[in-house]
Scaffold this active site. Sequence first.
Site, mmCIF file in Angstrom:
data_model
loop_
_atom_site.group_PDB
_atom_site.id
_atom_site.type_symbol
_atom_site.label_atom_id
_atom_site.label_comp_id
_atom_site.label_asym_id
_atom_site.label_seq_id
_atom_site.Cartn_x
_atom_site.Cartn_y
_atom_site.Cartn_z
ATOM 1 N N GLY A 11 0.836 -1.200 0.000
ATOM 2 C CA GLY A 11 0.000 0.000 0.000
ATOM 3 C C GLY A 11 0.866 1.242 0.000
ATOM 4 O O GLY A 11 2.077 1.166 0.258
ATOM 5 N N GLN A 57 2.612 10.070 2.009
ATOM 6 C CA GLN A 57 3.960 9.454 2.054
ATOM 7 C C GLN A 57 4.849 9.939 0.910
ATOM 8 O O GLN A 57 6.066 9.801 0.972
ATOM 9 C CB GLN A 57 3.857 7.920 1.996
ATOM 10 C CG GLN A 57 3.235 7.318 3.238
ATOM 11 C CD GLN A 57 3.163 5.810 3.148
ATOM 12 O OE1 GLN A 57 2.234 5.260 2.567
ATOM 13 N NE2 GLN A 57 4.145 5.129 3.694
ATOM 14 N N CYS A 81 6.286 -0.130 7.757
ATOM 15 C CA CYS A 81 5.811 1.057 7.045
ATOM 16 C C CYS A 81 6.964 1.577 6.192
ATOM 17 O O CYS A 81 8.097 1.689 6.682
ATOM 18 C CB CYS A 81 5.371 2.124 8.048
ATOM 19 S SG CYS A 81 4.837 3.668 7.281
ATOM 20 N N LEU A 82 6.664 1.905 4.945
ATOM 21 C CA LEU A 82 7.717 2.394 4.050
ATOM 22 C C LEU A 82 8.253 3.746 4.525
ATOM 23 O O LEU A 82 9.350 4.138 4.138
ATOM 24 C CB LEU A 82 7.173 2.503 2.616
ATOM 25 C CG LEU A 82 6.710 1.168 2.002
ATOM 26 C CD1 LEU A 82 6.083 1.398 0.638
ATOM 27 C CD2 LEU A 82 7.861 0.169 1.899
ATOM 28 N N HIS A 106 -4.165 0.739 7.692
ATOM 29 C CA HIS A 106 -2.837 1.359 7.777
ATOM 30 C C HIS A 106 -2.779 2.609 6.876
ATOM 31 O O HIS A 106 -2.293 3.662 7.296
ATOM 32 C CB HIS A 106 -1.786 0.317 7.351
ATOM 33 C CG HIS A 106 -0.375 0.789 7.376
ATOM 34 N ND1 HIS A 106 0.550 0.330 8.292
ATOM 35 C CD2 HIS A 106 0.306 1.675 6.585
ATOM 36 C CE1 HIS A 106 1.721 0.915 8.071
ATOM 37 N NE2 HIS A 106 1.596 1.737 7.030
ATOM 38 N N GLU A 107 -3.322 2.481 5.644
ATOM 39 C CA GLU A 107 -3.249 3.612 4.697
ATOM 40 C C GLU A 107 -4.200 4.742 5.102
ATOM 41 O O GLU A 107 -3.858 5.926 4.964
ATOM 42 C CB GLU A 107 -3.551 3.141 3.268
ATOM 43 C CG GLU A 107 -2.634 2.051 2.725
ATOM 44 C CD GLU A 107 -1.153 2.328 2.910
ATOM 45 O OE1 GLU A 107 -0.758 3.509 2.925
ATOM 46 O OE2 GLU A 107 -0.390 1.357 3.079
ATOM 47 N N HIS A 127 -2.630 6.864 7.580
ATOM 48 C CA HIS A 127 -1.718 7.863 6.988
ATOM 49 C C HIS A 127 -2.490 9.124 6.607
ATOM 50 O O HIS A 127 -1.989 10.238 6.765
ATOM 51 C CB HIS A 127 -1.046 7.299 5.731
ATOM 52 C CG HIS A 127 0.195 6.485 5.994
ATOM 53 N ND1 HIS A 127 1.302 6.990 6.629
ATOM 54 C CD2 HIS A 127 0.506 5.200 5.678
ATOM 55 C CE1 HIS A 127 2.243 6.055 6.692
ATOM 56 N NE2 HIS A 127 1.787 4.951 6.138
HETATM 57 O O1 K1U Z 1 1.909 2.413 3.850
HETATM 58 C C1 K1U Z 1 2.980 1.820 3.855
HETATM 59 O O2 K1U Z 1 3.929 2.247 4.495
HETATM 60 C C2 K1U Z 1 3.111 0.525 3.118
HETATM 61 C C3 K1U Z 1 3.091 -0.668 4.048
HETATM 62 C C4 K1U Z 1 1.646 -1.046 4.326
HETATM 63 C C5 K1U Z 1 1.343 -2.180 5.222
HETATM 64 C C6 K1U Z 1 0.067 -2.615 5.291
HETATM 65 C C7 K1U Z 1 -0.268 -3.691 6.086
HETATM 66 C C8 K1U Z 1 0.653 -4.314 6.844
HETATM 67 C C9 K1U Z 1 1.924 -3.864 6.803
HETATM 68 C C10 K1U Z 1 2.267 -2.808 5.994
HETATM 69 C C11 K1U Z 1 3.861 -1.793 3.408
HETATM 70 O O3 K1U Z 1 3.518 -2.254 2.371
HETATM 71 S S1 K1U Z 1 5.265 -2.374 4.224
HETATM 72 C C12 K1U Z 1 5.849 -3.702 3.178
HETATM 73 C C13 K1U Z 1 5.049 -4.935 3.298
HETATM 74 O O4 K1U Z 1 4.257 -5.089 4.217
HETATM 75 C C14 K1U Z 1 5.206 -6.001 2.280
HETATM 76 C C15 K1U Z 1 6.081 -5.874 1.257
HETATM 77 C C16 K1U Z 1 6.205 -6.890 0.311
HETATM 78 C C17 K1U Z 1 5.445 -8.020 0.431
HETATM 79 C C18 K1U Z 1 4.546 -8.144 1.480
HETATM 80 C C19 K1U Z 1 4.427 -7.129 2.410
HETATM 81 ZN ZN ZN Z 2 2.877 3.211 6.219
#
Ligand code: K1U
Ligand code: ZN
Length: 172
Positions: free
Chosen positions: A46, A51, A93-94, A135-136, A139
């Site tokens: 997401g 962000q 979270c990115l 989560h989004e 944000h």
């Molecule tokens: O919003 C963000 O920072 C993105 C974040 C969102 C997220 C949603 C739900 C659970 C955890 C995180 C991410 O995408 S972090 C990366 C991640 O969770 C992932 C990456 C590659 C494959 C599977 C998951």
């Molecule tokens: Zn995030």
Amino acid sequence: MALLKILHYPDPVLSRVAEPVDTIDAALRTLASDMAETMYAAPGVGLAAPQVGISRRLIVLDCTPKDEPRQLYVAINPEIIAHSGTLFEEEGCLSVPGYYARVERDEEITVRFLDLAGEQHELTTDGLLAVAFQHEIDHLNGMLFVDRLSSLKKSLFRKKYKKILAQLEESL
Ligand code: K1U
Ligand code: ZN
């Protein structure tokens, strides 16, 4: 198409409540497409407009496993209109690189949003997609998953994150 720069905590844009989208135009479609490209490249499941420095209520999500065809959601002005159950899952979270923690979320949600054609949708979902929507949407409300931690865990996070950021800056 372009890759956008992802802001890191404690950038102030991440703490702001984003403004609703009032016009769905070519600029918004380009932003959504660039956000999707940035999310896939990260990789993430997401990404929310704040962000990438845009304080508007726009998110993109794709929680399909690697070996399945992509299912991208572009959600404008998303709102959770119903929820049930709770779960406790690890999140990252990115915008908070290198830190992961278990966070309490609703297990099942119904989310209402507009797509890029201006059509309204009401989606009931659970699992990773439900967690990612929550989560989004956080944000968009200026909230990060670390804001949901207990005060003890948050102070541990602050100490650890200082080191993570210092290492990140060293590597640049
Ligand atoms: O919003 C963000 O920072 C993105 C974040 C969102 C997220 C949603 C739900 C659970 C955890 C995180 C991410 O995408 S972090 C990366 C991640 O969770 C992932 C990456 C590659 C494959 C599977 C998951
Ligand atoms: Zn995030």
